[in-house]
Design a protein around this motif. Structure first.
Motif, PDB file in Angstrom:
ATOM      1  N   HIS A 288       0.838  -1.195   0.000  1.00  0.00           N
ATOM      2  CA  HIS A 288       0.000   0.000   0.000  1.00  0.00           C
ATOM      3  C   HIS A 288       0.877   1.251   0.000  1.00  0.00           C
ATOM      4  N   HIS A 289       0.433   2.282  -0.669  1.00  0.00           N
ATOM      5  CA  HIS A 289       1.230   3.502  -0.764  1.00  0.00           C
ATOM      6  C   HIS A 289       1.115   4.326   0.508  1.00  0.00           C
ATOM      7  N   GLY A 290       2.208   4.973   0.844  1.00  0.00           N
ATOM      8  CA  GLY A 290       2.297   5.725   2.081  1.00  0.00           C
ATOM      9  C   GLY A 290       3.692   5.564   2.655  1.00  0.00           C
ATOM     10  N   PRO A 291       3.880   5.839   3.927  1.00  0.00           N
ATOM     11  CA  PRO A 291       5.223   5.829   4.520  1.00  0.00           C
ATOM     12  C   PRO A 291       5.833   4.440   4.645  1.00  0.00           C
ATOM     13  N   GLY A 292       5.012   3.383   4.462  1.00  0.00           N
ATOM     14  CA  GLY A 292       5.541   2.032   4.561  1.00  0.00           C
ATOM     15  C   GLY A 292       5.788   1.366   3.231  1.00  0.00           C
ATOM     16  N   ARG A 293       5.601   2.095   2.140  1.00  0.00           N
ATOM     17  CA  ARG A 293       5.775   1.506   0.808  1.00  0.00           C
ATOM     18  C   ARG A 293       7.215   1.080   0.566  1.00  0.00           C
ATOM     19  N   ASP A 294       8.127   1.711   1.290  1.00  0.00           N
ATOM     20  CA  ASP A 294       9.542   1.378   1.109  1.00  0.00           C
ATOM     21  C   ASP A 294       9.933   0.108   1.856  1.00  0.00           C
ATOM     22  N   ASN A 295       9.029  -0.467   2.629  1.00  0.00           N
ATOM     23  CA  ASN A 295       9.299  -1.710   3.361  1.00  0.00           C
ATOM     24  C   ASN A 295       8.589  -2.870   2.679  1.00  0.00           C
ATOM     25  N   LYS A 296       8.935  -3.087   1.419  1.00  0.00           N
ATOM     26  CA  LYS A 296       8.260  -4.113   0.618  1.00  0.00           C
ATOM     27  C   LYS A 296       8.604  -5.509   1.135  1.00  0.00           C
ATOM     28  N   LEU A 297       7.587  -6.373   1.120  1.00  0.00           N
ATOM     29  CA  LEU A 297       7.736  -7.751   1.569  1.00  0.00           C
ATOM     30  C   LEU A 297       7.232  -8.667   0.469  1.00  0.00           C
ATOM     31  N   ASP A 298       8.023  -9.658   0.091  1.00  0.00           N
ATOM     32  CA  ASP A 298       7.628 -10.570  -0.977  1.00  0.00           C
ATOM     33  C   ASP A 298       6.652 -11.620  -0.444  1.00  0.00           C
ATOM     34  N   ARG A 299       5.829 -12.138  -1.319  1.00  0.00           N
ATOM     35  CA  ARG A 299       4.908 -13.208  -0.931  1.00  0.00           C
ATOM     36  C   ARG A 299       5.669 -14.414  -0.399  1.00  0.00           C
ATOM     37  N   ASP A 300       6.858 -14.675  -0.964  1.00  0.00           N
ATOM     38  CA  ASP A 300       7.688 -15.787  -0.495  1.00  0.00           C
ATOM     39  C   ASP A 300       8.018 -15.626   0.990  1.00  0.00           C
ATOM     40  N   GLU A 301       8.386 -14.412   1.359  1.00  0.00           N
ATOM     41  CA  GLU A 301       8.807 -14.167   2.742  1.00  0.00           C
ATOM     42  C   GLU A 301       7.642 -14.277   3.711  1.00  0.00           C
ATOM     43  N   ILE A 302       6.459 -13.841   3.274  1.00  0.00           N
ATOM     44  CA  ILE A 302       5.273 -13.955   4.126  1.00  0.00           C
ATOM     45  C   ILE A 302       4.987 -15.428   4.413  1.00  0.00           C
ATOM     46  N   VAL A 303       4.977 -16.232   3.359  1.00  0.00           N
ATOM     47  CA  VAL A 303       4.711 -17.659   3.513  1.00  0.00           C
ATOM     48  C   VAL A 303       5.847 -18.327   4.294  1.00  0.00           C
ATOM     49  N   GLY A 304       7.078 -17.920   4.034  1.00  0.00           N
ATOM     50  CA  GLY A 304       8.216 -18.483   4.755  1.00  0.00           C
ATOM     51  C   GLY A 304       8.161 -18.208   6.243  1.00  0.00           C
TER      52      GLY A 304
END
Length: 553
Positions: A288-304
């Motif tokens: 989502h856009h906003g101050p946390g957009r720079d902390n991108k998380l991949d779907r792989d990492e979420i599942v991992g």
């Protein structure tokens, strides 16, 4: 093997499939062509390939045996096999991330017996997102204005003084005003309509947030709960407890690092607790856009990360502890063959960095070497070993071995290496040479950073080989100490800013009225410096003291 060929070889490896249990949230994510046979073949091929060539050495970086612990600067931890399989399995399909977050929230709630769960891009990013959630209340109109909080109702975060440290940058990044308190009375007075959140950290036994302490989590909760102020406990390096220990004590959210004790993806964090806060925190995070957009998380990492939590519940923690102790026993037996060496194993009971630790102790006057020097020697030379060190209060020196992130077989390498370096016959350190010059006075110092040049100053007092004085930097002044050994100058200054510490280590040579060399700044890398003696003499001037108050202004 050439570097280019190593990368090419990795790219040609077949895709690894998943062998996750049927009750896992990850089951069914593998495409039909990723069979179990292909998974086994892929892993065999990968292990065979990597056994021939270390990819880090191929890129010119010497790997390290980790006897230090789960430190991000050396890679955190080694992912568990189930986590690696989950990462690969998740990479074979696309998924809508909000839908995934919903499923993951429910699954983490089931696994951890919490109200809800969220995976963030590291623990610090999770702290940042939760702060944004508490400041905005989930309003996107507020979210996109961060860090400009003009017109916001919630703009302050309270942090106990004992929890002020460099990780609270994640809180400050949102633009809030930090209110520091030291007593329950100060906390009572600090809470007001602008208070968005209370942030605190867990620690070792006897830490100020522990049960029974004057400003413990329980005390804070008793004051904050009636006023509906959410509490975030940063427990990054702690072992996961089911249900989370700090939630039972009164925290609304507990934040863990995914890549430390839990041994999930190093770039992931695990947030557990209040569902509404975590839903707003997810809204404040990427994609989502906003101050946390720079902390991108991949779907792989979420599942991992989910796989790491599932794996945590299945792991033989008692067996791991026994294995770690057996490794420490191998090292201890080897170094105890050296006359004058003593060892002890400390088994902590706290949750933070919970690993047994081997202390190897000696008299530095007899061995002519300190723990710091041993740590430097084995940390900079092959085989590279990262370990702890300290000078003990009784005058002895020591190194510490933490086995939680060692790998099987490394205990023998470490034992042999430490036996080698501790068995060396060393001469006493030579006396320092007569100083080439007296450095007393004022010095103009030019510091060359990567992208800018700054003007600092030294004011030095010299007593033989020892120097002290004041170092004025870009924004702050601080005491400094050091030595001059012949023409070699070494100076240390420390900037003690609340929540941070910056150490400057100046190492250079003096020639006439010029000192030049390098600055080591720890995690902030290195810089160059040139200091020139300031020979400016202010004009002599008598000071007239009036006999009373001025008769004119």
């Amino acid at each position: 093997m050439k570097r280019r060929n190593v990368i090419k070889g990795l790219a040609m490896l077949p895709v690894v499939g998943s062998v996750l249990s049927s009750d896992s949230v990850l089951a069914g994510t593998v495409t039909e062509n990723n069979s179990l046979a292909q998974s086994s073949e892929s892993l065999t091929t990968l292990n065979s390939f990597l056994s021939e060539t270390n990819i880090y050495r191929a890129m010119g970086v010497e790997p390290i045996i980790n006897c230090r612990g789960s430190y991000t600067i050396i890679g955190g931890s080694i992912k568990r096999p189930k986590v690696k399989l989950a990462l690969e399995a998740a990479s074979t399909n696309f998924v809508q991330l909000d839908e995934l977050a919903e499923a993951v929230g429910k699954r983490l709630a089931e696994l951890t017996k919490s109200e809800w769960g969220m995976v963030s891009s590291g623990c610090a990013a999770g702290v940042k997102h939760i702060t944004a959630a508490c400041v905005t209340g989930g309003s996107p109109e507020r979210l996109i204005r961060i860090p400009d909080l003009t017109g916001f109702e919630k703009t302050e975060v309270i942090i106990p003084r004992y929890s002020r440290q460099h990780y609270d940058h994640a809180v400050r990044n949102i633009g809030v005003k930090i209110i520091t308190v030291a007593t329950p009375e100060e906390l009572e007075k600090a809470i007001n309509s602008k208070t968005a959140m209370i942030y605190l950290t867990s620690g070792t036994p006897g830490a100020a947030s522990d049960t029974g302490q004057p400003l413990s989590l329980e005390v804070i909760a008793s004051i904050a709960k009636p006023k509906n102020i959410p509490i975030l406990m940063d427990a990054a390096a702690e072992s996961l407890t089911i249900p989370p220990y700090h939630l039972k004590r009164g925290a609304d959210i507990v934040a863990y690092s995914g890549g430390k004790t839990i041994r999930g993806p190093q770039s992931a964090g695990l947030m557990l607790g209040n569902k509404n806060i975590l839903l707003a925190a997810w809204q404040a995070s990427a994609p989502h856009h906003g101050p946390g957009r720079d902390n991108k998380l991949d779907r792989d990492e979420i599942v991992g990360m989910v796989a790491a939590v599932e794996d945590w519940l299945e792991r033989d923690h008692e067996g791991e502890w026994k294995r770690w102790l057996s490794w420490l026993e191998v090292i201890s037996k080897k170094v105890n063959q050296i006359n004058g060496i003593s060892t002890k194993v400390v088994e902590p009971v706290n949750l933070n960095n919970k690993y047994p630790v081997l202390h190897i102790i000696w008299d530095p006057e007899k061995f002519h070497v300190t723990g710091y020097e041993i740590a430097e020697e084995v940390g900079r030379n092959k085989p590279r070993i990262a370990l702890g060190n300290r000078d003990e209060p009784d005058g002895t020196s020591s190194i510490q071995i933490t086995p939680g992130h060692m790998q099987a077989g490394e205990e023998k390498i470490v034992a042999d290496r430490l036996f080698e370096v501790l068995s060396k016959k060393r001469s006493p350190n030579p006396e320092m040479k007569t100083p080439a010059i007296n450095l007393s006075g004022r010095w103009d110092v030019e510091v060359q950073y990567a992208l800018s040049t700054s003007q600092h100053t030294f004011t030095i007092e010299q007593d033989g080989n020892w120097i002290q004085g004041i170092h004025k930097g870009d924004l702050d002044s601080k005491n400094m100490v050091g030595t001059i050994d012949g023409d070699e100058v070494k100076i240390k200054s420390t900037i003690p800013i609340v929540g941070n510490i910056i150490i400057y280590l100046f190492s250079g040579k003096v020639s006439g009225d010029t000192i030049s060399g390098d600055i080591h700044m720890g995690e902030y890398l290195t810089a160059k410096f040139t200091a020139k003696r300031n020979k400016t003499k202010l004009p002599r001037q008598k000071v007239m003291i009036p006999g009373g108050q001025p008769l004119a202004t």
